[in-house]
Design a protein around this motif. Structure first.
Motif, PDB file in Angstrom:
ATOM      1  N   ALA A 158      27.787  52.083 105.010  1.00 30.03           N
ATOM      2  CA  ALA A 158      28.620  53.338 105.134  1.00 30.03           C
ATOM      3  C   ALA A 158      27.692  54.563 105.554  1.00 30.03           C
ATOM      4  O   ALA A 158      27.983  55.448 106.024  1.00 30.03           O
ATOM      5  N   TRP A 159      26.195  54.558 105.261  1.00 30.01           N
ATOM      6  CA  TRP A 159      25.621  55.747 105.506  1.00 30.01           C
ATOM      7  C   TRP A 159      25.322  55.698 106.933  1.00 30.01           C
ATOM      8  O   TRP A 159      24.972  56.902 107.266  1.00 30.01           O
ATOM      9  N   ILE A 160      25.301  54.465 107.816  1.00 34.55           N
ATOM     10  CA  ILE A 160      25.146  54.798 109.147  1.00 34.55           C
ATOM     11  C   ILE A 160      26.657  55.044 109.655  1.00 34.55           C
ATOM     12  O   ILE A 160      26.777  56.144 110.555  1.00 34.55           O
ATOM     13  N   ARG A 161      27.669  54.632 109.191  1.00 32.84           N
ATOM     14  CA  ARG A 161      28.725  55.236 109.692  1.00 32.84           C
ATOM     15  C   ARG A 161      29.067  56.775 109.486  1.00 32.84           C
ATOM     16  O   ARG A 161      29.868  57.220 110.417  1.00 32.84           O
ATOM     17  N   GLU A 162      28.541  57.335 108.560  1.00 32.01           N
ATOM     18  CA  GLU A 162      28.751  58.812 108.593  1.00 32.01           C
ATOM     19  C   GLU A 162      28.116  59.567 109.488  1.00 32.01           C
ATOM     20  O   GLU A 162      28.251  60.716 109.552  1.00 32.01           O
ATOM     21  N   GLN A 163      27.149  58.899 110.255  1.00 29.17           N
ATOM     22  CA  GLN A 163      26.553  59.435 111.633  1.00 29.17           C
ATOM     23  C   GLN A 163      27.443  59.415 112.603  1.00 29.17           C
ATOM     24  O   GLN A 163      26.707  59.961 113.864  1.00 29.17           O
ATOM     25  N   ILE A 164      28.543  58.917 112.691  1.00 25.32           N
ATOM     26  CA  ILE A 164      29.214  58.722 114.114  1.00 25.32           C
ATOM     27  C   ILE A 164      29.709  60.220 114.302  1.00 25.32           C
ATOM     28  O   ILE A 164      30.065  60.990 113.548  1.00 25.32           O
ATOM     29  N   THR A 165      30.028  60.576 115.602  1.00 34.28           N
ATOM     30  CA  THR A 165      30.388  61.867 116.023  1.00 34.28           C
ATOM     31  C   THR A 165      31.244  61.931 117.116  1.00 34.28           C
ATOM     32  O   THR A 165      31.420  60.901 117.896  1.00 34.28           O
ATOM     33  N   ILE A 166      32.192  62.591 117.261  1.00 36.77           N
ATOM     34  CA  ILE A 166      32.982  62.926 118.544  1.00 36.77           C
ATOM     35  C   ILE A 166      32.603  64.608 118.817  1.00 36.77           C
ATOM     36  O   ILE A 166      33.126  65.480 118.022  1.00 36.77           O
ATOM     37  N   ASP A 167      32.483  64.548 120.268  1.00 40.13           N
ATOM     38  CA  ASP A 167      31.931  66.053 120.817  1.00 40.13           C
ATOM     39  C   ASP A 167      31.033  66.645 119.824  1.00 40.13           C
ATOM     40  O   ASP A 167      31.100  67.815 119.595  1.00 40.13           O
ATOM     41  N   GLY A 168      30.040  65.830 119.209  1.00 36.05           N
ATOM     42  CA  GLY A 168      28.776  66.314 118.536  1.00 36.05           C
ATOM     43  C   GLY A 168      29.161  66.671 117.395  1.00 36.05           C
ATOM     44  O   GLY A 168      28.177  67.323 116.300  1.00 36.05           O
ATOM     45  N   LYS A 169      30.267  66.449 116.732  1.00 38.04           N
ATOM     46  CA  LYS A 169      30.735  66.944 115.279  1.00 38.04           C
ATOM     47  C   LYS A 169      31.085  65.533 114.474  1.00 38.04           C
ATOM     48  O   LYS A 169      31.777  64.665 114.909  1.00 38.04           O
TER      49      LYS A 169
END
Length: 543
Positions: A281-292
Motif C-alpha cells: 500500500a505505501w508504494i501504491r500511494e506513490q503512483i502519479t498521473i501528470d505529476g499528481k
C-alpha cells in the motif's frame, strides 16, 4: 488466537495478499501473466544446472531437443516465482495449465516428465519438492522450490524456443480477451497508460522516512528496514514488513510490464488482481498521473455492513470507529479484527475480541452466520461478501467509465485523479445503496473542512432496539436465544430439550421456569437458567 493469512477477509495491498491469491483456484494458477511473454523469472543457476548436470536421458524424455527440454523445465519453475514473496512457499499448480504450457504438437502429456526431472535434480539436490498430502479431485498438487533455489534468488531468463513463445502468446491473448469482457479489468487496462511509477531508489528513500515515522501496514505489521539482516535478527520478524522486500515485490510486479488484470473464481467472489492490488500500500500511494498523486476513495467498514445485509442484521452505517467506541477496543485492533472476523471458523469467531459487540447487537445475525458456516463451510461467509463487493464495484466502474472516468481498483477502494473525486464518491455512495448495503465512502478530516457536499453524504450509524414479542407469538429459538447471551452449544441443547426450534413465547417462559427449578437437583444436566436470564426474557415480552 493465531490467524493464518488466509483467514483475513480483505486483500489489503500488503505482501500477504499473495497468500490469499494462492488460495484462489483460478488466480493461483494463471493470473501472473505479463506482456513480455519471452521473459520469465527463474532461480539463479537453475538454467546452468539443468544444462550441465541433469541427466540427458531424462531431459530427452521431455523433448528430443535438449535446449527445448531445458526451456520447458524453466517455464515450469517460473510458475513458482511468486512464492519468493509469500510466507508459505507451497503453490498449487493445475495440471491443465501445466499441460497447456508444455505439450507437444501431438498433445502428449509432458509435464509429468518435467516434474520427474525437477524432483530428481542433480547430485547437489532437487530443484523442487512435491507436497505428499495431495488428494486427487480435492485440489491441485502443490510444489515448492528446495532450499538451495529459494536462497539463490530470481533472475530474468529470455525464452528462445519459437514453439514455447507461440504457446505463451496464445495464453496471453486468451487472458487478455477475458480481461476485456470484465468491467473492472477493462477499466484497469484503460487506466494503465496514464500511470507514472516511482523508481526503486525513490521508494527506498520514502521507505526509510516512513520507518522513522512508525508506519504500519493495514494488518498492523511494522514497516522496517532490513539492512541486509535475515529474519532471525528480529524476535518478531513475522510482525514486520520489510522495505527492501516490498521494493523487490514492486519490481517483480512492474519491471516487465503490468500484469494482465484477472478475475478470480467463486472462492474470491470474482475479485480482480493486478500489479496494483498486489503492490504494498505505501508504494501504491506513490503512483502519479501528470505529476499528481491519486486520491483513494474506499467504503467504511464495507464487509461488516455487507454481512449485515446478507444475514438480515439490524445495524446500519456501522463503522470501525463505532465498534471501537462501544467496546473500548483500540481502533487499529478493530480494523485488523474485521479483516478476519467473518472468515474464521466458528470457534475462532467466538474467541475474537469483536464477538461480544456482535453478540450484544446482532445476535440473530450471528446465529444465521453460524448455520451458514456449519452447513457450507466456514469460508462461505466471506465468499458471499466478496461476490456482493465485486457486483458493487463493477456497477460503480461501469457508471464512471460511461462518463469517461477511469480508476485504479483495490477491492473495496478506488484510486482516482483528484479532479474526479467528487463524482467517484457520489457514484460509490449511490450504487452501494442500490445494492441494499448501508454504508458510505470514508471522508478524511481535510475533506470535512473543505467539501460540504461530501459531508452531507455521511450518515450516522443507527442501532435498532431489541424486538418485543407477545406471549402467544411463535418465536424462533435461533433468533431469541442469542439475545439472552447463550452460546451456540447451549442454544442447540435447549432446542434439543424442547424438541422444537419454534415455540410460543409463553411456553418458552414456562420451560425456563421449570429448568430453573430442576437445576437445583444434583443430577441436573441441562443448560443453567439463571434469574438474570429469566429477567432478560421477560424484557422481550410486550407489555
Amino acid at each position: 488466537m493465531n490467524l493464518k493469512n488466509e483467514d483475513y477477509i480483505a486483500f489489503t495491498g500488503d505482501t500477504g495478499d499473495f497468500e490469499l491469491l494462492q488460495n484462489d483456484y483460478k488466480l493461483s494458477e494463471s493470473a501472473l501473466r505479463f506482456p513480455n511473454v519471452n521473459s520469465i523469472l527463474i532461480p539463479k543457476k537453475a538454467h546452468y544446472n539443468l544444462r550441465k548436470y541433469v541427466s540427458k536421458v531424462m531431459l530427452k524424455a521431455v523433448d528430443p531437443n535438449i535446449d527445448t527440454a531445458v526451456e520447458k523445465c524453466l517455464v515450469f519453475l517460473s510458475n513458482l516465482a511468486s512464492t519468493y514473496y509469500t510466507d508459505s512457499k507451497w503453490k498449487p499448480l493445475n495440471s491443465v495449465l501445466l499441460h497447456e504450457q508444455s505439450r507437444n504438437t501431438d498433445n502428449t502429456f509432458i509435464y509429468t516428465k518435467i516434474i520427474d526431472v525437477l524432483t530428481a535434480g542433480t547430485s547437489k539436490g532437487a530443484f523442487i519438492e512435491v507436497d505428499g498430502s495431495y488428494q486427487a479431485g480435492v485440489q491441485s498438487k502443490k510444489f515448492r522450490f528446495t532450499e538451495i533455489y529459494l536462497k539463490a534468488g530470481l533472475v530474468e531468463y529470455i525464452i528462445q524456443n519459437t514453439e514455447i513463445i507461440r504457446t505463451r502468446n496464445k495464453m496471453y491473448y486468451k487472458q487478455l480477451h477475458e480481461a476485456f469482457q470484465n468491467p473492472i479489468c477493462s477499466n484497469l487496462i484503460a487506466m494503465y497508460p496514464k500511470i507514472d511509477l516511482p523508481t526503486s531508489s525513490e521508494l527506498l528513500a520514502i521507505g526509510k522516512q516512513l520507518v522513522k515515522e512508525g508506519r504500519c501496514t493495514k494488518k498492523g505489521k511494522i514497516l522496517t528496514m532490513r539492512n541486509k539482516h535475515l529474519n532471525d535478527y528480529w524476535i518478531d520478524a513475522d510482525n514486520r514488513s520489510f522495505v527492501e522486500d516490498n521494493i523487490r515485490l514492486f519490481e517483480f510486479l512492474t519491471s516487465r510490464g503490468f500484469m494482465i488484470p484477472s478475475a478470480g473464481d467463486m472462492h474470491s467472489g470474482g475479485r480482480v488482481v493486478d500489479s496494483f492490488t498486489l503492490m504494498p500500500a505505501w508504494i501504491r500511494e506513490q503512483i502519479t498521473i501528470d505529476g499528481k498523486k491519486l486520491t483513494e476513495c474506499d467504503y467504511s467498514a464495507l464487509h461488516p455492513n455487507i454481512a449485515i445485509k446478507l444475514y438480515n442484521g439490524s445495524l446500519t452505517y456501522l463503522t470501525h470507529g463505532l465498534v471501537a467506541e462501544k467496546t473500548g477496543i483500540d481502533l487499529k485492533k478493530v480494523k485488523v479484527g474485521h479483516l478476519s472476523f467473518f472468515n474464521m471458523k466458528w470457534d475462532d469467531v467466538r474467541k475474537s475480541p469483536l464477538f461480544d459487540f456482535y453478540f450484544k447487537n446482532e445476535a440473530d445475525m450471528l446465529t444465521r452466520i453460524y448455520h451458514d458456516k456449519n452447513e457450507q463451510g466456514h469460508k462461505i461467509t466471506s465468499q458471499k461478501m466478496f461476490t456482493v463487493e465485486v457486483a458493487v464495484m463493477s456497477d460503480v466502474i461501469r457508471d464512471l467509465n460511461a462518463k469517461d472516468v477511469y480508476v485504479l481498483y483495490v477491492y473495496d477502494a478506488l484510486l482516482c485523479e483528484d479532479k474526479d473525486k467528487a463524482l467517484v464518491v457520489e457514484t460509490m455512495n449511490r450504487i452501494i445503496l442500490e445494492h441494499g448495503v448501508k454504508t458510505n465512502v470514508k471522508v478524511d478530516a481535510l475533506t470535512l473542512e473543505t467539501d460540504a457536499d461530501l459531508v452531507e453524504m455521511i450518515r450516522e450509524p443507527v442501532a435498532v432496539e431489541l424486538p418485543k414479542y407477545a406471549l402467544d407469538e411463535i418465536v424462533s429459538l435461533y433468533e431469541i436465544l442469542p439475545l439472552l447471551s447463550f452460546d451456540v452449544e447451549d442454544i442447540l441443547k435447549i432446542i434439543s430439550g424442547i424438541n422444537n426450534s419454534n415455540v410460543e413465547m409463553a411456553k418458552l417462559m414456562d420451560y425456563f421456569n421449570r429448568q430453573n427449578t430442576q437445576q437445583k437437583y444434583i443430577d441436573y444436566e441441562g443448560v443453567p437458567i439463571t434469574a438474570s436470564i429469566i429477567s432478560k426474557l421477560k424484557n422481550l415480552i410486550k407489555p
